[in-house]
Design a protein around this motif. Structure first.
Motif, PDB file in Angstrom:
ATOM      1  N   THR A   3      13.617  17.249   4.551  1.00 66.48           N
ATOM      2  CA  THR A   3      13.733  17.175   5.980  1.00 66.48           C
ATOM      3  C   THR A   3      14.180  19.026   6.396  1.00 66.48           C
ATOM      4  OG1 THR A   3      16.294  16.891   6.366  1.00 66.48           O
ATOM      5  CG2 THR A   3      14.430  14.847   5.892  1.00 66.48           C
ATOM      6  N   ASP A   4      14.520  19.614   5.536  1.00 66.66           N
ATOM      7  CA  ASP A   4      14.597  21.627   5.816  1.00 66.66           C
ATOM      8  C   ASP A   4      13.224  21.798   6.033  1.00 66.66           C
ATOM      9  OD1 ASP A   4      16.820  21.080   5.788  1.00 66.66           O
ATOM     10  OD2 ASP A   4      17.132  22.016   3.834  1.00 66.66           O
ATOM     11  N   TYR A   5      12.115  21.023   5.148  1.00 64.34           N
ATOM     12  CA  TYR A   5      10.797  21.072   5.231  1.00 64.34           C
ATOM     13  C   TYR A   5       9.557  20.965   5.812  1.00 64.34           C
ATOM     14  CZ  TYR A   5      12.274  24.074   1.489  1.00 64.34           C
ATOM     15  OH  TYR A   5      13.367  24.382   0.325  1.00 64.34           O
TER      16      TYR A   5
ATOM     17  N   THR B 134      10.435  15.855  10.895  1.00 62.07           N
ATOM     18  CA  THR B 134      10.782  14.289  11.105  1.00 62.07           C
ATOM     19  C   THR B 134      10.716  14.210  12.404  1.00 62.07           C
ATOM     20  OG1 THR B 134      13.571  14.637  12.206  1.00 62.07           O
ATOM     21  CG2 THR B 134      13.153  14.736   9.679  1.00 62.07           C
ATOM     22  N   GLU B 135      10.243  14.453  12.919  1.00 63.03           N
ATOM     23  CA  GLU B 135       8.973  13.990  14.658  1.00 63.03           C
ATOM     24  C   GLU B 135       7.769  14.153  14.317  1.00 63.03           C
ATOM     25  OE1 GLU B 135      10.931  17.020  17.317  1.00 63.03           O
ATOM     26  OE2 GLU B 135      12.915  16.433  16.662  1.00 63.03           O
TER      27      GLU B 135
ATOM     28  N   ALA C 224      -1.896   6.971   2.576  1.00 66.63           N
ATOM     29  CA  ALA C 224      -0.513   7.212   3.064  1.00 66.63           C
ATOM     30  C   ALA C 224      -0.606   7.427   4.479  1.00 66.63           C
ATOM     31  CB  ALA C 224      -0.408   8.347   2.952  1.00 66.63           C
ATOM     32  N   ALA C 225       0.838   6.700   5.376  1.00 68.51           N
ATOM     33  CA  ALA C 225       0.594   6.414   6.753  1.00 68.51           C
ATOM     34  C   ALA C 225       1.609   8.271   7.323  1.00 68.51           C
ATOM     35  CB  ALA C 225       1.549   5.482   6.790  1.00 68.51           C
ATOM     36  N   ASP C 226       1.528   8.389   8.574  1.00 69.79           N
ATOM     37  CA  ASP C 226       2.163   9.405   8.935  1.00 69.79           C
ATOM     38  C   ASP C 226       3.625   9.082   8.961  1.00 69.79           C
ATOM     39  OD1 ASP C 226      -0.466  10.506   9.134  1.00 69.79           O
ATOM     40  OD2 ASP C 226      -0.319   9.819  11.588  1.00 69.79           O
ATOM     41  N   GLY C 227       4.221  10.038   9.512  1.00 74.67           N
ATOM     42  CA  GLY C 227       5.201  10.447   9.366  1.00 74.67           C
ATOM     43  C   GLY C 227       6.251  10.228   7.759  1.00 74.67           C
TER      44      GLY C 227
ATOM     45  N   LYS D 125       8.417  23.937  10.712  1.00 73.80           N
ATOM     46  CA  LYS D 125       8.597  22.429   9.666  1.00 73.80           C
ATOM     47  C   LYS D 125       6.817  22.641   9.434  1.00 73.80           C
ATOM     48  CE  LYS D 125      12.969  21.134  10.474  1.00 73.80           C
ATOM     49  NZ  LYS D 125      14.003  20.778   8.619  1.00 73.80           N
ATOM     50  N   ILE D 126       6.829  21.305   8.463  1.00 74.02           N
ATOM     51  CA  ILE D 126       5.888  20.760   7.940  1.00 74.02           C
ATOM     52  C   ILE D 126       4.917  20.000   8.689  1.00 74.02           C
ATOM     53  CG2 ILE D 126       4.203  20.121   6.181  1.00 74.02           C
ATOM     54  CD1 ILE D 126       5.657  21.724   4.049  1.00 74.02           C
ATOM     55  N   VAL D 127       3.904  20.088   9.626  1.00 76.07           N
ATOM     56  CA  VAL D 127       4.113  19.077  10.765  1.00 76.07           C
ATOM     57  C   VAL D 127       2.834  18.304  10.471  1.00 76.07           C
ATOM     58  CG1 VAL D 127       4.959  20.216  11.964  1.00 76.07           C
ATOM     59  CG2 VAL D 127       2.620  20.700  12.087  1.00 76.07           C
TER      60      VAL D 127
END
Length: 120
Positions: free
Chosen positions: A23-25, A28-29, A38-41, A98-100
């Protein structure tokens, strides 16, 4: 995190298999996953990784070969295994540190290439 941190994420989390700082990368939002399996999130990614592992397709990254960044996008070419030896092409979009967003191509490494240039 700037756009180059996506390369650090790949080296630390994927190659180094250190998921403690995930979660540093990755946001989480907002984390849009464009892999149809793969689903989102983060939960969607975790569920897909568990499913792949059950099928004998663990995501194993051995080495990052190339990193190309432009604006908010970072493309990485890596070598690893996904049930068989593969080349990973991961495209990340970075926003607010963050990676989004993530797109990927996973392709099997052929036993023989039609040229002597190598795959990586």
């Amino acid at each position: 995190m700037d756009r180059w941190a996506a390369a650090d994420y790949t080296q630390t989390v994927l190659v180094g298999a250190d998921y403690s700082g995930l979660t540093d990368y990755i946001s989480t939002e907002t984390y849009h996953q464009h892999n149809p399996e793969a689903a989102d999130g983060l939960d969607g990614f975790g569920a897909a990784a568990a499913k792949w592992a059950e099928q004998g397709r663990n995501l194993v990254y051995n080495k990052v070969h190339k990193v190309v960044a432009e604006g908010e996008f970072v493309l990485l070419q890596s070598e690893g295994e996904f049930g068989v030896p593969v080349a990973y092409y991961d495209l990340f979009r970075v926003a607010d540190g963050k990676i989004v967003e993530h797109w990927d191509v996973i392709t099997a490494v052929p036993a023989e290439l039609p040229h002597g240039n190598g795959l990586f």
